[in-house]
Motif scaffolding. Structure first.
Motif, short mmCIF file in Angstrom:
data_model
loop_
_atom_site.label_atom_id
_atom_site.label_comp_id
_atom_site.label_asym_id
_atom_site.label_seq_id
_atom_site.Cartn_x
_atom_site.Cartn_y
_atom_site.Cartn_z
N LEU A 222 33.01 30.32 80.37
CA LEU A 222 34.20 29.49 80.44
C LEU A 222 35.10 29.97 79.31
N THR B 279 38.62 29.94 78.08
CA THR B 279 39.83 29.16 78.35
C THR B 279 40.92 29.35 77.30
N ALA C 86 35.14 30.85 84.71
CA ALA C 86 36.51 30.35 84.69
C ALA C 86 37.20 31.03 83.52
N PHE D 126 42.71 26.90 82.38
CA PHE D 126 41.49 26.07 82.43
C PHE D 126 41.26 25.32 81.12
N ARG E 128 41.01 21.41 86.40
CA ARG E 128 40.71 22.71 87.02
C ARG E 128 39.32 23.20 86.61
N LEU E 129 39.01 23.01 85.33
CA LEU E 129 37.73 23.52 84.83
C LEU E 129 36.56 22.78 85.47
N ARG F 234 36.15 23.96 88.94
CA ARG F 234 35.58 25.31 88.96
C ARG F 234 34.10 25.29 88.62
#
Length: 575
Positions: free
Chosen positions: A132, A134, A152, A157, A339-340, A343
């Motif tokens: 992740l 971001t 992601a 994100f 969004r995260l 996802r």
């Protein structure tokens, strides 16, 4: 919502220490809140010594491990927790967890999907499912191709805290004046730059208001108080609950280049950032490149005179600051946590083999049925590859007649044609969801008299079951059921002592270690350990698990091929 979202048990582990700040906790809490809103069962776990204040403020009671974030015992302590809570997915957010922690956890739990927050590509070589990433500088380039379906990546994100998201954006100033200055170095400021900058700013005579923030893990503020004493222009705020409201009331923020920086961008606050650590340098470079703010430099490479000069230059160009603030607010739009979370649940569904619906698969084969060649109807890459896959499957089964056989996902019936050229087939029942495939197979000439092709799911009662052999080639990667559910369904079709043979896509192919070499997103890709676990949980004793190359018609190591073939024997009988 899929089962992955509604019932998923997600553990989120982080450290929250003065040396690492509270940013981990902030973004983990934001992610956890959105996952819970989607029906996931979320447990927050902290390393030994972590502060619990951010969780308390968020109304979350975390679980505490009896192991420090850099302790050799950390993996074991976390593994015990994960087993006890039957976690389906682990998210890790730590600067201090060592590579051996991830290696030990992967050895103990080879089928547990683990995602890790990554700030500058530092997790690229670790045994993870994905990352992740971001931050402002996040790009997929550093990461192995196998991460791509399960990651992601990008500032869109970025998970903002709930209080930040709910704060009204700052209204831009049109008069070019800087009346209120915010000084905040993050949640902890272990380098003491808040006090340093406060002393320097006191030498300026054109500041109306300077609001100085000491975050929750700042520690003793006595020295900072002395630095601000007797100056009415300076006001100290210790762990202010209204920090974001305070921020939007200011005309410029002098801040570190960590998570607080991104929160300020989302609020439209003009920024001049000081780099406080190695992991903040990529964000600072991205801030400058995207023209989102001004970078003062790195704290340990500037003497006091240079740092003060950089701050004065930043304050001298309010129009540039306002333009940058508008760009920052457009980039960090406040929906990153949403969004995260979406996802992450999509990643879990893909890992479980649940990302594609059965109707989608049927429609894909309907379109392919217009091709005249059988291999193209069945969506194989080539006629040779299709035939070689069948020949390798027969080789794995060994010599002798096939007995009663059920071919799940039979497609055009070419597997039966190939088998008849080399084996005696007692009976064959082909199953497929595509009416076009069943119609085509039913109209072909076969030597086997006892044969039938049925349009139905293999999860429904199948005439002739249980069978001596059940095959399922090229189906698991896109069957609309999920890996474990599908393998359980195959196992139910075979008699005790009978066999299940399946092929699918191999995420363990070493070629996917290279950045830019990506698994085909149109298929599910599985770790070999996942296949083994699914077979064993379905009561199938795994006897054969190999890679295969359909071009050369040879078996390979699991690391040497993107296809794998698995053969299991149903427990409760003799093969």
């Amino acid at each position: 919502m899929t089962e992955s979202g509604r019932n998923a048990r997600v553990a989120i582990f982080c450290d929250c220490l003065p040396s690492t700040g509270i940013g981990h906790a902030v973004r983990c809490l934001a992610l956890g809140r959105e996952l819970a809103a989607r029906g996931a069962l979320v447990r927050h776990v902290l390393a030994e010594g972590s502060a619990t204040e951010p969780h308390r403020i968020a109304g979350v009671v975390p679980d505490l491990l009896a192991a420090a974030p850099d302790s050799p015992a950390l993996a074991g302590a976390l593994d015990d927790f994960l087993r006890r809570t039957e976690a389906d997915l682990l998210v890790v957010d730590s600067y201090l967890a060592t590579p051996s922690f991830y290696a030990d956890l992967a050895a103990a739990r080879p089928t547990l999907p683990v995602l890790a927050f990554d700030d500058q590509g530092e997790k690229a070589g670790l045994p993870l499912l994905g990352v992740l990433a971001t931050g402002l500088a996040a790009v997929p380039d550093p990461f192995p191709g196998r991460f791509a379906p399960f990651s992601a990546v990008g500032p869109e994100f970025f998970p903002l805290s709930e209080t930040c998201r709910r704060t009204l954006n700052r209204a831009p100033r049109r008069d070019g004046r800087l009346e209120r200055l915010l000084l905040v170095m993050g949640g902890s400021d272990p380098e003491g730059q808040t006090t340093r900058l406060a002393r320097l700013l006191r030498t300026l005579d054109n500041l109306s208001e300077v609001h100085v923030v000491a975050g929750p893990l700042f520690g003793d503020t006595a020295e900072l108080r002395r630095a601000l004493a007797d100056d009415p222009h300076f006001r100290l705020h210790e762990s202010p609950p209204d920090f974001h409201a305070l921020a939007v009331s200011c005309d410029l923020a002098l801040t570190g280049a960590g998570i607080t920086l991104v929160e300020l961008l989302s609020l439209g606050v003009p920024i001049a950032a000081l780099i406080l650590a190695d992991n903040q340098e990529p964000a600072a470079r991205a801030l400058e490149k995207r023209e989102l703010g001004i970078v003062l430099g790195r704290f340990d490479r500037l003497d006091d005179e240079e740092l003060l000069a950089a701050a004065r230059r930043a304050m001298a160009d309010p129009e540039r600051l306002e333009r940058s603030a508008a760009k920052g607010r457009a980039l960090i739009d406040g929906r990153g946590a949403v969004r995260l979370a979406d996802r992450v649940l999509e990643i879990l569904a893909r890992y479980r083999g649940e990302a594609f619906a059965a109707d989608e698969v049927v429609e894909e084969y309907r379109r392919a049925s217009a091709h005249p060649e059988p291999y193209r109807k069945a969506l194989w890459g080539s006629a040779e590859g299709m035939t070689n896959r069948f020949l390798l499957a027969l080789e794995a089964l060994g010599p002798g007649p096939l007995g009663s056989w059920c071919d799940v996902g039979c497609g055009t019936g070419d597997f039966l044609l190939t088998a008849e050229s080399a084996r005696e087939v007692e009976s064959c029942t082909g199953l497929d969801l595509s009416p076009e495939m069943i119609a085509f197979a039913s109209g072909r000439d076969f030597r086997t008299r006892d044969r039938r092709f049925l349009r139905q799911s293999f999860l429904e009662p199948v005439p002739g079951a249980p069978f001596d052999l059940v095959t399922c080639l090229g189906v698991l990667q896109k069957c609309g059921l999920g890996l474990k559910r599908a393998v359980r369904g195959l196992a139910r079709l075979v008699r005790p002592g009978g066999r299940v043979l399946a092929s699918t896509k191999n995420l363990g192919w070493r070629a996917f270690d290279a950045p830019g070499f990506l698994p085909n997103p149109g298929h599910h890709w599985f770790r070999p350990a996942q296949i083994q676990e699914a077979f064993e949980e379905a009561g199938l004793r795994l006897e054969f698990l190999r890679g295969m190359d359909t071009r050369t018609k040879t078996f390979q190591t699991l690391e040497g091929s993107h296809n794998l073939l698995a053969l299991g024997v149903r427990e409760g009988g003799h093969a």
